[in-house]
Design a protein around this motif. Structure first.
Motif, PDB file in Angstrom:
ATOM      1  N   LEU A 166      -0.492   4.921  -1.091  1.00 20.23           N
ATOM      2  CA  LEU A 166       0.694   4.073  -1.001  1.00 20.23           C
ATOM      3  C   LEU A 166       0.605   3.286   0.301  1.00 20.23           C
ATOM      4  O   LEU A 166       0.858   3.819   1.385  1.00 20.23           O
ATOM      5  N   ILE A 167       0.235   2.020   0.192  1.00 19.78           N
ATOM      6  CA  ILE A 167       0.022   1.148   1.345  1.00 19.78           C
ATOM      7  C   ILE A 167       1.183   0.161   1.415  1.00 19.78           C
ATOM      8  O   ILE A 167       1.361  -0.659   0.522  1.00 19.78           O
ATOM      9  N   VAL A 168       1.986   0.248   2.465  1.00 15.17           N
ATOM     10  CA  VAL A 168       3.147  -0.639   2.575  1.00 15.17           C
ATOM     11  C   VAL A 168       3.142  -1.409   3.889  1.00 15.17           C
ATOM     12  O   VAL A 168       4.165  -1.944   4.308  1.00 15.17           O
ATOM     13  N   SER A 169       1.987  -1.497   4.536  1.00 14.21           N
ATOM     14  CA  SER A 169       1.866  -2.274   5.766  1.00 14.21           C
ATOM     15  C   SER A 169       0.469  -2.863   5.829  1.00 14.21           C
ATOM     16  O   SER A 169      -0.382  -2.582   4.981  1.00 14.21           O
ATOM     17  N   THR A 170       0.216  -3.664   6.846  1.00 10.26           N
ATOM     18  CA  THR A 170      -1.121  -4.230   7.042  1.00 10.26           C
ATOM     19  C   THR A 170      -1.863  -3.524   8.181  1.00 10.26           C
ATOM     20  O   THR A 170      -2.865  -4.031   8.668  1.00 10.26           O
ATOM     21  N   ASN A 171      -1.385  -2.352   8.582  1.00  9.71           N
ATOM     22  CA  ASN A 171      -2.002  -1.609   9.671  1.00  9.71           C
ATOM     23  C   ASN A 171      -3.337  -1.028   9.196  1.00  9.71           C
ATOM     24  O   ASN A 171      -3.383  -0.025   8.497  1.00  9.71           O
ATOM     25  N   TYR A 172      -4.427  -1.674   9.586  1.00  8.41           N
ATOM     26  CA  TYR A 172      -5.725  -1.276   9.061  1.00  8.41           C
ATOM     27  C   TYR A 172      -6.171   0.073   9.602  1.00  8.41           C
ATOM     28  O   TYR A 172      -6.945   0.782   8.963  1.00  8.41           O
ATOM     29  N   LEU A 177      -8.049   5.080   6.101  1.00 10.07           N
ATOM     30  CA  LEU A 177      -8.261   6.485   5.751  1.00 10.07           C
ATOM     31  C   LEU A 177      -7.078   7.056   4.976  1.00 10.07           C
ATOM     32  O   LEU A 177      -6.865   8.266   4.966  1.00 10.07           O
ATOM     33  N   ALA A 178      -6.335   6.191   4.311  1.00  6.90           N
ATOM     34  CA  ALA A 178      -5.155   6.653   3.564  1.00  6.90           C
ATOM     35  C   ALA A 178      -5.580   7.543   2.406  1.00  6.90           C
ATOM     36  O   ALA A 178      -6.494   7.215   1.646  1.00  6.90           O
ATOM     37  N   SER A 179      -4.912   8.660   2.267  1.00  9.47           N
ATOM     38  CA  SER A 179      -5.173   9.561   1.144  1.00  9.47           C
ATOM     39  C   SER A 179      -4.271   9.191  -0.017  1.00  9.47           C
ATOM     40  O   SER A 179      -3.387   8.332   0.095  1.00  9.47           O
ATOM     41  N   ARG A 180      -4.493   9.831  -1.138  1.00 14.06           N
ATOM     42  CA  ARG A 180      -3.710   9.528  -2.326  1.00 14.06           C
ATOM     43  C   ARG A 180      -2.288  10.094  -2.189  1.00 14.06           C
ATOM     44  O   ARG A 180      -2.080  11.187  -1.682  1.00 14.06           O
ATOM     45  N   THR A 181      -1.334   9.326  -2.660  1.00 11.36           N
ATOM     46  CA  THR A 181       0.074   9.706  -2.644  1.00 11.36           C
ATOM     47  C   THR A 181       0.469  10.136  -4.050  1.00 11.36           C
ATOM     48  O   THR A 181      -0.027   9.592  -5.039  1.00 11.36           O
ATOM     49  N   SER A 182       1.341  11.102  -4.147  1.00 10.73           N
ATOM     50  CA  SER A 182       1.741  11.591  -5.464  1.00 10.73           C
ATOM     51  C   SER A 182       2.343  10.462  -6.293  1.00 10.73           C
ATOM     52  O   SER A 182       2.988   9.548  -5.769  1.00 10.73           O
ATOM     53  N   SER A 183       2.152  10.543  -7.605  1.00  9.59           N
ATOM     54  CA  SER A 183       2.697   9.530  -8.505  1.00  9.59           C
ATOM     55  C   SER A 183       4.207   9.433  -8.355  1.00  9.59           C
ATOM     56  O   SER A 183       4.777   8.337  -8.412  1.00  9.59           O
TER      57      SER A 183
END
Length: 467
Positions: A166-172, A177-183
């Motif tokens: 769940l990516i809600v910003s442009t902070n690279y 390294l974002a992991s998967r977020t629950s559905s």
């Protein structure tokens, strides 16, 4: 994720900021965005152009383009509506045979392009939030539009892949390294975005074009989301809000009028002008229509078993399904223009339309025990198609049989549109019934694999079961 799309004319204003792809923005130094933001968000006209650029990009982005890399096409192959004409293309055959490998390039295209659109919307939302020059009215409107597009993109990601980052910003630094977020959490974000969009958007279409979203587009997608989450009451309420807009929307009697540009059945469409070139036909028309002279270009045909399900008097069979004698193949014929570079544009790519809202409300009502109301909504679609109404042919139908009939009508009404059939099989747990006799089918095939290219770059991304 590679990003090689042709840049449309109206997005050049935000090129340095917004066209950093999901892959690139985790590999380069932090960009100096201040100057770009100052330019783009210092007046209403340039901010509006930035949003227009995102709309245009939807015509080019793989997952939303209607081309061979779109969810309409690839997830359509996964379902039981159409199939490949030739078996030589491994990428496409893997989707049809439910043998998608994690390094399938088409699968990566869907994932990468959806996240690129999300990155663009995140960038625009941050620019709006940081700007002090824009009018408050425009900021509210553009926030609603951007949140809608982000929710729309996540809707397909979460339904095709399950848990996703769940990516809600442009902070690279965070995103790389974002992991998967629950559905469940992703759906919470989708609902939040759509509810804000519902409150922020006008009921009117800008410039009279249904290629921008309004509040009823937000209500339509939110109705679908609640249907998928089995919140039947919310799905019925929201679909009713759209259906009740009689002056704006209507079920068109002439099926050949439905997919025209700005048709009254259209809730949201994508214009070929987003391509920025001379082509003025939809990608779906180019892909699906088997031209009688250039039939060797054709790549897919409709499954004969599906075509045989239509009653002979069903106008969807005669108006929306074509036949090519040379290939002895049926093809989707909802769009009539195969190739064009002429103005005015006759057809836009349909994304949301009123018929789906009747089907949503019919299912939601049936699930709540309101069979009379469910039949009334279903018969709107059946009568328009020229077939017998349920009220006349089977007035005593039970809930289970009615729900089965609703699914069949969804398949016949919404084929070759935005992977409706594949997602319907997934959400109603019917996929095993349809594909279980296929030795290649495994229940875990209902979710696509997380692309191996993404997992190689981000070790925090786990894989779906079965891959």
């Amino acid at each position: 994720m590679k990003f090689n799309y042709k840049i449309s004319y109206s997005i050049w204003l935000i090129l340095p900021l917004l066209f950093i792809s999901c892959e690139d923005f985790v590999e380069v130094e932090a960009p100096d965005n201040k100057l770009v933001s100052d330019v783009v968000f210092n007046n209403d006209a340039t901010a509006e152009s930035a949003m227009t650029g995102i709309y245009n990009q939807l015509f080019l982005a793989d997952f939303s383009s209607g081309q061979r890399t779109s969810v309409t096409f690839l997830s359509g192959l996964s379902a039981d509506n159409f199939q490949n004409i030739r078996s030589s293309n491994i990428t496409r055959m893997e989707f049809e045979q439910h043998e998608i490998t994690p390094d399938n390039p088409g699968n990566l295209d869907i994932w990468a392009s959806a996240y690129n659109i999300i990155y663009l919307t995140n960038s625009l939302l941050e620019g709006l939030n940081n700007s002090e020059q824009l009018s408050s009215e425009l900021k509210t409107q553009l926030e609603g539009e951007a949140r809608f597009i982000r929710a729309f993109s996540y809707f397909y990601l979460v339904n095709l892949y399950g848990d996703v980052p769940l990516i809600v910003s442009t902070n690279y630094h965070d995103n790389q390294l974002a992991s998967r977020t629950s559905s469940a959490e992703v759906y919470e974000q989708i609902i939040s975005d759509l509810e804000i969009a519902l409150d922020s958007l006008s009921s009117e279409y800008k410039n009279g074009e249904r290629t921008t979203v309004n509040k009823f587009a937000a209500a339509s997608l939110l109705a679908r989301v609640h249907l998928y989450l089995e919140d039947w009451g919310a799905a019925e309420r929201l679909s009713s809000e759209v259906i009740d807009q009689n002056e704006t929307y209507e079920i068109l009697e002439d099926l050949d009028q439905v997919f025209l540009a700005n048709s009254k059945e259209a809730i949201w469409q994508i214009s070929p002008l987003g391509g920025g070139g001379q082509i003025t036909n939809t990608n779906e028309g180019s892909l699906f229509i088997i031209d009688p002279i250039f039939s060797f270009f054709a790549v897919i045909k409709m499954e004969e078993g599906f075509v045989e399900q239509f009653d002979q008097e069903d106008q969807r069979l005669s108006n929306w399904i074509g036949y090519n004698e040379e290939l002895d193949a049926y093809f989707p014929f909802k769009y009539k223009v195969w190739s064009s570079n002429e103005l005015p544009i006759l057809e836009y790519s349909m994304v949301l339309r009123l018929a789906e809202q009747y089907l949503i409300r019919s299912e939601a009502r049936a699930k709540q025990g309101d069979l009379i109301g469910a039949i009334e909504d279903l018969d709107v679609i059946r009568i328009r198609a020229g077939i017998a109404s349920v009220e006349e042919s089977n007035p005593g139908i039970g809930e289970e049989a009615l729900l089965d009939l609703i699914m069949k009508e969804r398949q016949k009404e919404l084929f070759a549109e935005w992977s409706h059939r594949w997602l319907d099989l997934k959400r109603t747990d019917r996929a095993n019934d349809v594909f279980g006799s296929n030795p290649m089918w495994d229940p875990t095939d209902i979710l696509y694999p997380i692309p191996s290219q993404e997992r190689e770059k981000n070790l925090n991304l786990s894989q779906n079961p079965g891959y």
